[in-house]
Scaffold this motif. Structure first.
Motif, short mmCIF file in Angstrom:
data_model
loop_
_atom_site.label_atom_id
_atom_site.label_comp_id
_atom_site.label_asym_id
_atom_site.label_seq_id
_atom_site.Cartn_x
_atom_site.Cartn_y
_atom_site.Cartn_z
N LYS A 167 0.87 -1.19 0.00
CA LYS A 167 0.00 0.00 0.00
C LYS A 167 0.89 1.22 0.00
O LYS A 167 1.62 1.48 0.97
N LEU A 168 0.85 1.97 -1.09
CA LEU A 168 1.63 3.19 -1.20
C LEU A 168 0.81 4.38 -0.72
O LEU A 168 -0.41 4.43 -0.93
N SER A 169 1.49 5.34 -0.11
CA SER A 169 0.84 6.55 0.36
C SER A 169 1.45 7.76 -0.32
O SER A 169 2.65 7.82 -0.55
N CYS A 170 0.59 8.74 -0.59
CA CYS A 170 1.01 10.01 -1.18
C CYS A 170 0.46 11.11 -0.29
O CYS A 170 -0.73 11.42 -0.33
N ALA A 171 1.32 11.69 0.52
CA ALA A 171 0.91 12.77 1.42
C ALA A 171 1.15 14.10 0.72
O ALA A 171 2.29 14.42 0.37
N ALA A 172 0.08 14.85 0.52
CA ALA A 172 0.17 16.13 -0.19
C ALA A 172 0.16 17.28 0.81
O ALA A 172 -0.51 17.21 1.84
N SER A 173 0.88 18.34 0.48
CA SER A 173 0.91 19.51 1.35
C SER A 173 1.21 20.75 0.52
O SER A 173 1.67 20.66 -0.62
N CYS A 204 3.90 10.22 -7.06
CA CYS A 204 2.57 10.79 -7.18
C CYS A 204 2.68 12.29 -7.46
O CYS A 204 3.69 12.92 -7.18
N THR A 205 1.62 12.82 -8.03
CA THR A 205 1.54 14.24 -8.29
C THR A 205 0.09 14.60 -8.56
O THR A 205 -0.77 13.73 -8.64
N ALA A 206 -0.18 15.88 -8.71
CA ALA A 206 -1.53 16.34 -9.04
C ALA A 206 -1.71 16.31 -10.56
O ALA A 206 -0.82 16.71 -11.30
N VAL A 207 -2.87 15.84 -10.97
CA VAL A 207 -3.18 15.79 -12.40
C VAL A 207 -4.48 16.53 -12.66
O VAL A 207 -5.26 16.80 -11.74
N ARG A 208 -4.72 16.82 -13.89
CA ARG A 208 -5.92 17.56 -14.25
C ARG A 208 -7.16 16.67 -14.14
O ARG A 208 -7.09 15.45 -14.26
N GLN A 209 -8.30 17.34 -13.94
CA GLN A 209 -9.55 16.62 -14.01
C GLN A 209 -10.60 17.51 -14.64
O GLN A 209 -10.52 18.74 -14.57
#
Length: 127
Positions: free
Chosen positions: A19-25, A97-102
């Protein structure tokens, strides 16, 4: 300022799970779709999966991961997850991980919202 911290990788035997985690800040992560990408040695970075800002919609880039990988997110903790089951040696890579468009709650791995990436987390699948 977009910041991401990837974690959860490791060495696992074929058929195992991680289980990978991506903590965004640094930004309002609950307003952005999040995508997972991976890069194996000698190969280009490729999209794996993304999840919409609400968490209601997910998309998986390749048939090879459908049914084995699942994305989820906890917006209260600004964290997205990649649940990987039945891992195969070809899943070995550094995962980012990163932010992508939606658009209309549909995420799009082809369009990044930022050029910021986490440090990556190594996944090695080997017996």
């Amino acid at each position: 300022q977009f910041q991401f911290a990837d974690s959860g990788g490791g060495l696992v035997q074929p058929g195992g799970s991680l289980k990978l985690s991506c903590a965004a800040s640094g930004f309002s992560a609950d307003k952005y779709a999040i995508g997972w990408f991976r890069q194996a040695p000698g190969k280009e970075r490729e999209g794996v999966s993304c999840i919409s800002s609400s968490g209601r919609n997910t998309w998986y880039a390749a048939d090879s991961v459908k049914g084995r990988f699942t994305m989820s997110r906890d917006n209260a903790k600004n964290t997205a997850f990649l649940h990987m089951n039945n891992l195969k040696p070809e899943d070995s890579a550094v995962y980012f991980c990163t932010a992508v468009r939606q658009l209309d709650e549909q995420c799009d791995l082809r369009a990044l919202r930022t050029d910021s990436w986490g440090q990556g987390t190594q996944v090695t699948v080997s017996s």
